[in-house]
Design an enzyme around this catalytic site. Structure first.
Site, short mmCIF file in Angstrom:
data_model
loop_
_atom_site.label_atom_id
_atom_site.label_comp_id
_atom_site.label_asym_id
_atom_site.label_seq_id
_atom_site.Cartn_x
_atom_site.Cartn_y
_atom_site.Cartn_z
N ARG A 61 -48.77 -46.33 -22.42
CA ARG A 61 -49.42 -46.62 -23.71
C ARG A 61 -50.37 -47.82 -23.62
O ARG A 61 -51.45 -47.82 -24.18
CB ARG A 61 -48.32 -46.89 -24.75
N MET A 86 -53.71 -40.18 -34.69
CA MET A 86 -52.27 -40.00 -34.63
C MET A 86 -51.68 -40.55 -33.32
O MET A 86 -51.08 -39.81 -32.53
CB MET A 86 -51.93 -38.51 -34.81
N ARG A 87 -51.86 -41.84 -33.12
CA ARG A 87 -51.28 -42.51 -31.97
C ARG A 87 -50.58 -43.77 -32.43
O ARG A 87 -51.09 -44.48 -33.31
CB ARG A 87 -52.38 -42.93 -30.97
N ASN A 103 -56.11 -48.42 -41.83
CA ASN A 103 -55.54 -47.06 -41.71
C ASN A 103 -55.40 -46.45 -43.10
O ASN A 103 -55.28 -47.17 -44.10
CB ASN A 103 -54.15 -47.16 -41.06
N HIS A 105 -52.86 -43.61 -45.01
CA HIS A 105 -51.60 -42.90 -44.78
C HIS A 105 -51.26 -42.09 -46.03
O HIS A 105 -51.39 -42.60 -47.16
CB HIS A 105 -50.48 -43.90 -44.46
N LEU A 140 -45.48 -49.20 -37.30
CA LEU A 140 -46.13 -47.93 -37.63
C LEU A 140 -46.23 -47.73 -39.14
O LEU A 140 -45.21 -47.82 -39.85
CB LEU A 140 -45.33 -46.78 -37.01
N ASP A 141 -47.44 -47.46 -39.61
CA ASP A 141 -47.69 -47.17 -41.04
C ASP A 141 -47.16 -48.28 -41.96
O ASP A 141 -46.67 -48.00 -43.06
CB ASP A 141 -47.09 -45.81 -41.45
C1 GAR Z 1 -54.77 -37.62 -43.48
O1 GAR Z 1 -53.96 -37.05 -44.47
C2 GAR Z 1 -54.32 -39.03 -43.18
O2 GAR Z 1 -53.85 -39.71 -44.30
C3 GAR Z 1 -53.20 -38.78 -42.20
O3 GAR Z 1 -53.68 -37.76 -41.36
C4 GAR Z 1 -54.55 -36.93 -42.13
C5 GAR Z 1 -55.84 -36.78 -41.36
O4 GAR Z 1 -56.69 -35.86 -42.00
N1 GAR Z 1 -52.87 -39.96 -41.45
C6 GAR Z 1 -51.65 -40.30 -41.10
O5 GAR Z 1 -50.68 -39.59 -41.32
C7 GAR Z 1 -51.52 -41.63 -40.38
N2 GAR Z 1 -50.17 -42.01 -40.25
P1 GAR Z 1 -58.22 -35.85 -41.66
O6 GAR Z 1 -58.32 -35.74 -40.14
O7 GAR Z 1 -58.72 -34.60 -42.34
O8 GAR Z 1 -58.84 -37.09 -42.18
#
Ligand code: GAR
Length: 214
Positions: A61, A86-87, A103, A105, A140-141
């Site tokens: 990582r 998503m990392r 970010n 979420h 995370l988040d």
């Molecule tokens: C979104 O819903 C974002 O909030 C989430 O991934 C999706 C990406 O959608 N992010 C997470 O879950 C981060 N922990 P997109 O590629 O269409 O923007």
């Protein structure tokens, strides 16, 4: 004008919302850890530089994050915007971008960190759900909140319908948050607290289900 780098892993609809918002900032690049991320094509079609740093090339990582940071920094960003990236990021990476890494979420943090937020909210029977834009910390988040939206969970909601309504809200709040950052109206202070000059407070509480009319 501020320089912005956006990181994606897939669809990239939040990235599209940021591009559509015509921010007072220059989107210098869209970078993905996945070469087949749909959003990359969209960015290229809109004349934005793209790059791929595949995590599969880096078993460790730390090595991946170092390689990613090198590519990000070649675009000299003021802000690095995670839009469905998503990392899990290492503490060193997060520290390198302290106050500049944001970010989005799909939950009302600190509730429902991680994956499958909508399914878990439905399973718990919560009446209110939402999404959050926050500064990134090594957890995370987690991290200081910039803006949140709360919406009512409807009795016949499915994961699909709920996520669609939340995504619609994500596309509204992310450009707003980035605008505030670019204008300096929102920043992170040395103690990790959000300093905000945005004082337009919402007029109403969200009560779900609504109260009976008198
Ligand atoms: C979104 O819903 C974002 O909030 C989430 O991934 C999706 C990406 O959608 N992010 C997470 O879950 C981060 N922990 P997109 O590629 O269409 O923007």
């Amino acid at each position: 004008m501020k320089n912005i780098v956006i990181l994606i892993s897939g669809r990239g609809s939040n990235m599209q919302a940021l591009l559509a918002a015509k921010l007072e900032g220059h989107i210098a690049a869209v970078i993905s850890n996945k070469s087949d991320a749909h959003g990359l094509l969209f960015a290229q079609q809109h004349g934005i530089a793209t790059a791929v740093v595949s995590h599969t090339n880096y078993p460790e990582r730390e090595r991946f994050d170092a390689a990613l940071a090198e590519v990000i920094d070649s675009f000299a960003p003021d802000f690095v915007i995670l839009a469905g990236f998503m990392r899990i990021l290492t503490p060193d990476f997060v520290a390198h971008y302290q106050g500049r890494l944001i970010n989005i979420h799909p939950s009302l943090l600190p509730a429902y960190t991680g994956l499958h937020t909508h399914a878990r909210a439905l399973a718990d029977g919560v009446k209110i759900h939402g999404c959050t834009v926050h500064f990134v910390t090594a957890d995370l988040d987690h991290g200081p909140v910039i803006i949140q939206v709360a919406i009512a969970v409807l009795p016949d909601d499915t994961e699909h319908t709920l996520s669609a309504r939340i995504l619609h809200e994500e596309h509204r709040i992310y450009p707003q948050a980035v605008r505030w950052l670019c204008s300096g109206q929102v920043k992170l202070d040395a103690n990790g607290k959000v300093i905000s000059q945005c004082h337009n407070l919402p007029a109403q509480a969200l009560i779900s289900p609504a109260l009976d009319l008198p």
